[in-house]
Design a protein around this motif. Sequence first.
Motif, PDB file in Angstrom:
ATOM      1  N   PHE A  26      72.620 -17.943  99.110  1.00 44.11           N
ATOM      2  CA  PHE A  26      72.009 -17.978 100.437  1.00 44.11           C
ATOM      3  C   PHE A  26      70.966 -16.862 100.486  1.00 44.11           C
ATOM      4  N   VAL A  27      69.746 -17.226 100.826  1.00 42.75           N
ATOM      5  CA  VAL A  27      68.612 -16.304 100.768  1.00 42.75           C
ATOM      6  C   VAL A  27      67.989 -16.199 102.152  1.00 42.75           C
ATOM      7  N   ASN A  28      67.652 -14.966 102.555  1.00 45.43           N
ATOM      8  CA  ASN A  28      67.038 -14.793 103.876  1.00 45.43           C
ATOM      9  C   ASN A  28      65.521 -14.962 103.802  1.00 45.43           C
ATOM     10  N   ALA A  29      64.861 -14.758 104.908  1.00 48.03           N
ATOM     11  CA  ALA A  29      63.421 -14.987 104.992  1.00 48.03           C
ATOM     12  C   ALA A  29      62.632 -14.047 104.079  1.00 48.03           C
ATOM     13  N   ASP A  30      63.228 -12.900 103.700  1.00 47.00           N
ATOM     14  CA  ASP A  30      62.543 -11.942 102.821  1.00 47.00           C
ATOM     15  C   ASP A  30      62.849 -12.174 101.347  1.00 47.00           C
ATOM     16  N   VAL A  60      66.054 -12.931  94.251  1.00 52.42           N
ATOM     17  CA  VAL A  60      66.246 -13.839  93.116  1.00 52.42           C
ATOM     18  C   VAL A  60      65.353 -13.432  91.945  1.00 52.42           C
ATOM     19  N   CYS A  61      64.259 -12.751  92.255  1.00 54.45           N
ATOM     20  CA  CYS A  61      63.294 -12.356  91.221  1.00 54.45           C
ATOM     21  C   CYS A  61      63.908 -11.465  90.143  1.00 54.45           C
ATOM     22  N   HIS A  62      65.023 -10.811  90.452  1.00 55.75           N
ATOM     23  CA  HIS A  62      65.664  -9.962  89.450  1.00 55.75           C
ATOM     24  C   HIS A  62      66.111 -10.760  88.231  1.00 55.75           C
ATOM     25  N   CYS A  79      55.364 -19.418  94.234  1.00 56.70           N
ATOM     26  CA  CYS A  79      56.817 -19.228  94.104  1.00 56.70           C
ATOM     27  C   CYS A  79      57.583 -19.969  95.201  1.00 56.70           C
ATOM     28  N   PHE A  80      58.709 -20.537  94.837  1.00 53.70           N
ATOM     29  CA  PHE A  80      59.506 -21.298  95.799  1.00 53.70           C
ATOM     30  C   PHE A  80      60.035 -20.423  96.927  1.00 53.70           C
ATOM     31  N   LEU A  81      60.124 -19.100  96.692  1.00 54.76           N
ATOM     32  CA  LEU A  81      60.593 -18.200  97.743  1.00 54.76           C
ATOM     33  C   LEU A  81      59.553 -18.010  98.854  1.00 54.76           C
ATOM     34  N   LYS A  82      58.277 -18.220  98.491  1.00 54.50           N
ATOM     35  CA  LYS A  82      57.201 -17.899  99.436  1.00 54.50           C
ATOM     36  C   LYS A  82      56.379 -19.108  99.866  1.00 54.50           C
ATOM     37  N   GLU A 116      67.118 -18.188 111.803  1.00 54.79           N
ATOM     38  CA  GLU A 116      67.369 -16.982 111.017  1.00 54.79           C
ATOM     39  C   GLU A 116      66.580 -16.962 109.703  1.00 54.79           C
ATOM     40  N   GLY A 117      65.947 -18.093 109.371  1.00 51.61           N
ATOM     41  CA  GLY A 117      65.186 -18.175 108.123  1.00 51.61           C
ATOM     42  C   GLY A 117      66.071 -18.189 106.889  1.00 51.61           C
ATOM     43  N   ILE A 118      67.315 -18.682 107.060  1.00 55.03           N
ATOM     44  CA  ILE A 118      68.257 -18.732 105.938  1.00 55.03           C
ATOM     45  C   ILE A 118      68.046 -20.020 105.146  1.00 55.03           C
ATOM     46  N   ARG A 119      67.907 -19.839 103.854  1.00 59.66           N
ATOM     47  CA  ARG A 119      67.749 -20.990 102.955  1.00 59.66           C
ATOM     48  C   ARG A 119      68.826 -20.958 101.878  1.00 59.66           C
TER      49      ARG A 119
END
Length: 361
Positions: A26-30, A60-62, A79-82, A116-119
């Motif tokens: 689970f990843v937040n907006a940042d 996740v980039c780590h 990037c899929f995160l952005k 909440e921008g949770i993905r």
Amino acid sequence: MSQLKNTLKSDLLKKMYEHSMEAIFFVNADGEIVDMNPAAEDILDLNVIELMHKGDSITVCHSCEGYTSEVAMMSCVNCFLKSTKEDFSSFQVYLNTRGQGLVPYAASFHTIDEDEGIRVFMLLNLTKQYRTQEVLYQTNMTKYVIKAQEDERKRISRELHDSVAQELLSSLVDLRVLKYMDTDEVVLNKLQHTEASLTRLLDDIRRLAVELRPAALDDFGLEAAFRSHFKWIEKNYGLIIDFKAELSAARYNNEIETVVYRICQEAILNGLKYANTDEIQVRLFEEEGELQLIVQDDGDGFQLNSREPKGTGLGLFGMRERAELVHGELSIVSELGKGTTIHLRIPLSPLSLLPERGDAQ
């Protein structure tokens, strides 16, 4: 009743989350990982997990090395995160994992909480599928190469038989006619020597044409091809082939017939070269839903795992490789002074039988 269903659904979702083979982040907006299931924890290096539990901003980039785009195997562009424009409902991504190194995953990334921008970022390990595809690719490539080889052999064999051999035969006829014309003894002797040379050359070409691709195999099947080949072996090398055929079907599909013929041909050749024997037994039969070939001799034998094999050892390797192409099993039993037995077993299905002649492989 509705509350019971909701409770049951909640319990099932919890169990799926905890026991799923898929890694779930689970990843937040940042782009920070705010939670993950046990399968996801198994992926990340321990130092990354430790930092995350200490409250550090871990993304996740780590671990991520990029996703597969239309232009690159591993890319961080868009990037899929952005990115909000690309469709990341299903894609492929590479992650550096704990103990396994760089691993390809089938991934999905989508929003589950707009406010909440949770993905959720879900990963399924593709290593097994990649290995299966690689084996399949290698098998298909081997089949393609062997088929191309057999087709080329067939073409050259027909060319030798229909063109070169016929031209030689025509020349021989002309020479034999000249012998009966008024010629002196020197010319006659020369004609006789030339005729003998051309006759030997014609025999060699015919032999080569048969070895490349016997016409009997394409026209009449295994039993006829074997009998023709063994007759030629006995005539030219004096090796007796005790051949027994017990077949239920007249023909099998071209791939099976080619594999069986080539394996038997190689086994006989090995026996001729190394067994130091005057006789070889060959049995071709059907039993327990399998087409089976046994080639046996009572010759010198050899050590299967010897570091100094007779010949190159490529013949045995090629036999095993051909057997695998038709899902067959090849066993080789040999002992010094006690001979060698080669046993090929090929499972048969309705598709294995060929009631009518087909194109050769």
